[in-house]
Design a protein around this motif. Structure first.
Motif, PDB file in Angstrom:
ATOM      1  N   GLY A 297       0.774  -1.232   0.000  1.00  0.00           N
ATOM      2  CA  GLY A 297       0.000   0.000   0.000  1.00  0.00           C
ATOM      3  C   GLY A 297       0.804   1.280   0.000  1.00  0.00           C
ATOM      4  O   GLY A 297       0.309   2.306   0.454  1.00  0.00           O
ATOM      5  N   LEU A 298       2.052   1.260  -0.508  1.00  0.00           N
ATOM      6  CA  LEU A 298       2.751   2.539  -0.553  1.00  0.00           C
ATOM      7  C   LEU A 298       2.466   3.254  -1.876  1.00  0.00           C
ATOM      8  O   LEU A 298       2.020   2.631  -2.844  1.00  0.00           O
ATOM      9  CB  LEU A 298       4.255   2.395  -0.320  1.00  0.00           C
ATOM     10  N   ALA A 299       2.713   4.569  -1.885  1.00  0.00           N
ATOM     11  CA  ALA A 299       2.502   5.345  -3.100  1.00  0.00           C
ATOM     12  C   ALA A 299       3.792   5.346  -3.915  1.00  0.00           C
ATOM     13  O   ALA A 299       4.871   5.087  -3.379  1.00  0.00           O
ATOM     14  CB  ALA A 299       2.123   6.776  -2.734  1.00  0.00           C
ATOM     15  N   LYS A 300       3.659   5.657  -5.200  1.00  0.00           N
ATOM     16  CA  LYS A 300       4.836   5.669  -6.071  1.00  0.00           C
ATOM     17  C   LYS A 300       5.902   6.627  -5.522  1.00  0.00           C
ATOM     18  O   LYS A 300       7.101   6.342  -5.560  1.00  0.00           O
ATOM     19  CB  LYS A 300       4.398   6.104  -7.475  1.00  0.00           C
ATOM     20  N   SER A 301       5.436   7.741  -4.962  1.00  0.00           N
ATOM     21  CA  SER A 301       6.390   8.745  -4.458  1.00  0.00           C
ATOM     22  C   SER A 301       7.130   8.257  -3.208  1.00  0.00           C
ATOM     23  O   SER A 301       8.079   8.896  -2.757  1.00  0.00           O
ATOM     24  CB  SER A 301       5.641  10.042  -4.139  1.00  0.00           C
ATOM     25  N   ASP A 302       6.699   7.122  -2.632  1.00  0.00           N
ATOM     26  CA  ASP A 302       7.356   6.599  -1.417  1.00  0.00           C
ATOM     27  C   ASP A 302       8.532   5.673  -1.743  1.00  0.00           C
ATOM     28  O   ASP A 302       9.294   5.293  -0.845  1.00  0.00           O
ATOM     29  CB  ASP A 302       6.367   5.767  -0.578  1.00  0.00           C
ATOM     30  N   ILE A 303       8.659   5.288  -3.009  1.00  0.00           N
ATOM     31  CA  ILE A 303       9.607   4.219  -3.347  1.00  0.00           C
ATOM     32  C   ILE A 303      11.033   4.568  -2.930  1.00  0.00           C
ATOM     33  O   ILE A 303      11.723   3.749  -2.306  1.00  0.00           O
ATOM     34  CB  ILE A 303       9.542   3.892  -4.862  1.00  0.00           C
ATOM     35  N   ASP A 304      11.483   5.784  -3.238  1.00  0.00           N
ATOM     36  CA  ASP A 304      12.872   6.132  -2.922  1.00  0.00           C
ATOM     37  C   ASP A 304      13.109   6.119  -1.414  1.00  0.00           C
ATOM     38  O   ASP A 304      14.144   5.651  -0.937  1.00  0.00           O
ATOM     39  CB  ASP A 304      13.218   7.514  -3.494  1.00  0.00           C
ATOM     40  N   THR A 305      12.133   6.629  -0.663  1.00  0.00           N
ATOM     41  CA  THR A 305      12.272   6.652   0.807  1.00  0.00           C
ATOM     42  C   THR A 305      12.402   5.233   1.339  1.00  0.00           C
ATOM     43  O   THR A 305      13.253   4.940   2.191  1.00  0.00           O
ATOM     44  CB  THR A 305      11.019   7.319   1.444  1.00  0.00           C
TER      45      THR A 305
END
Ligand code: SF4
Length: 449
Positions: A297-305
């Motif tokens: 359930g993470l967002a695409k913008s969370d991937i790098d974090t």
């Protein structure tokens, strides 16, 4: 078949001395490093805060390490009898529900994608209807049940005694002997009928002294549970395992697969990882087969974090990470029985002799001959007083193929790496090269003959 040799410890828990027993909170297993418990939460799903609580529990009550097993359960080691009760209380306080009885395993990404049927709901129905039977000591301790709702990612690499596969909307196929050469489809029906069949199968195994299918003569097996006639419905096309890295669930959400390097995490790393991603809107963490950990359930913008936090805390996002083919136990410094620092030698092999770990060869770094981290491997280094047992294609406890003195291990690995480099033929993997060379050549290189 399990023999009943369990004994009570000081704290009243039962140490799992039954052969092959699955170490639970009620029946932890005695190891060279105190007691061990193996935990699988209901549906195999944890919240971030529950993961943090597990890390804290491993720090407070265990040896500070958490292992994810090849089947996707979590292990805490280094426990004492007095700490089992407080550990159970800590898990209860964190609302981590660890059901009793044999493991019921679901694909780690269940419920996130379209599935033929709801695997979690079927697990609940099974546990509700068969509570007493699942808790029966008459069942083999290592009996395993897989429930697969038929999503895009399955559990094909995980053998099971009984498999319930959704092959269509509310249409469950029950198969037995799924770790044998030919799984036997024995029933097809709705959820209730699948549970009826499961009950029959479990009762049969319990009445036969905790047998596994391999203990039942084939004639008797086929007479008792006639195979369904082969049809397009009874032939299952295995869905692939969920991959490492990001997987798109829908337009908004992503699942992300990670792997604990060497299959184990420092509890402090798990806590640090959870803290670093706690501001993200992640729904759940799910341990999975192959010593993996999936975030849902993470967002695409969370991937790098997530990827940065994973790297900082010893989690790999790389499907080609050489540590994937290496199992290392807690070893010296974390386990009282360890003769050497398993991860240090493992990291050295990865850094200095990458040719050995081309992804084809299973290597096992075992702090002592007990071999807690892996059953069998192509190449095992087991620590002993004064050095190492090297076992080829076997267990850490097997008689050694070569004995290496403590100070000679790095030069022995260097010679092995040189042998592989010199002998590898075009397109050959390390594993096939060593298989072709045979034990004598390998042992000769290790011993410098
Ligand atoms: S194999 Fe490793 S973890 Fe197991 S008892 Fe030996 S040193 Fe400890």
């Amino acid at each position: 078949m399990a023999s009943a040799q369990s004994h009570h410890t000081d704290a009243g828990v039962v140490a799992a001395s039954r052969r092959g027993a699955c170490p639970s909170l009620a029946e932890p297993m005695q190891t060279g490093d105190g007691l061990l418990v193996r935990l699988r939460s209901r549906h195999g799903v944890l919240t971030l805060q529950q993961c943090r609580a597990l890390g804290e529990a491993a720090l407070r009550f265990g040896n500070g390490l958490l292992e994810i097993t090849a089947r996707g359960s979590i292990q805490i080691r280094g426990l004492t009898p007095e700490r089992i009760g407080p550990l159970a209380a800590a898990l209860h306080e964190a609302a981590i529900e660890i059901p009793k009885g044999p493991a019921i395993e679901l694909p780690p990404l269940h419920g996130l994608f379209h599935e033929n049927a709801n695997a979690a709901a079927l697990e609940d129905l099974v546990r509700q209807r068969l509570t007493a039977l699942l808790d029966s000591k008459k069942l083999a301790a290592k009996l395993s049940i897989v429930i697969d709702g038929g999503g895009p990612f399955g559990l094909s690499a995980v053998p099971a005694d009984i498999r319930l596969e959704a092959i269509g909307p509310e249409r469950w196929l029950v198969l037995i002997n799924t770790d044998g050469p030919k799984p036997l489809p024995v029933a097809l029906g709705n959820a209730g009928e699948a549970v009826d069949c499961l009950e029959k199968l479990l009762r049969f195994l319990a009445e036969n002294g905790g047998a596994r299918w391999r203990d039942i003569p084939p004639d008797r097996l086929h007479a008792t549970f006639p195979a369904l006639q082969e049809s397009s419905e009874t032939v299952i096309l295995a869905a692939p395992d969920a991959p490492l890295g990001p997987v798109q669930i829908d337009s908004a959400a992503i699942a992300y697969g990670l792997r604990a390097r060497f299959g184990q995490m420092r509890a402090a790393d798990l806590i640090g990882f959870v803290d670093d991603i706690s501001h993200l809107n992640i729904q759940s963490l799910r341990p999975g087969p192959g010593r993996c950990l999936f975030l849902a359930g993470l967002a695409k913008s969370d991937i790098d974090t997530v990827a940065d936090a994973a790297r900082r805390h010893g989690l790999s996002t790389d499907a080609n990470d050489p540590s994937i083919k290496m199992a290392a136990c807690a070893g010296a410094g974390a386990c009282a029985s360890g003769y050497y620092h398993t991860r240090v030698l493992g990291e050295a092999m990865i850094d200095r002799w990458p040719g050995i770990l081309d992804g084809s060869l299973a290597v096992h770094m075992s702090g002592c001959v007990k071999g807690c981290a892996e059953r069998r491997a192509a190449l095992t280094f087991a620590g002993v007083d004064g050095g190492y047992h090297v076992v080829l294609s076997g267990r850490a406890s097997d008689p050694p193929d070569a004995l290496i003195a403590g100070g000679d291990v790095e030069s022995a690995i260097e010679r092995l790496a040189r042998l592989i480099e010199a002998e590898k033929q075009g397109g050959e993997t390390t594993a096939s090269c060593l298989a072709r060379l045979g034990k004598k050549r390998i042992v000769g290189a290790l011993r410098q003959e």
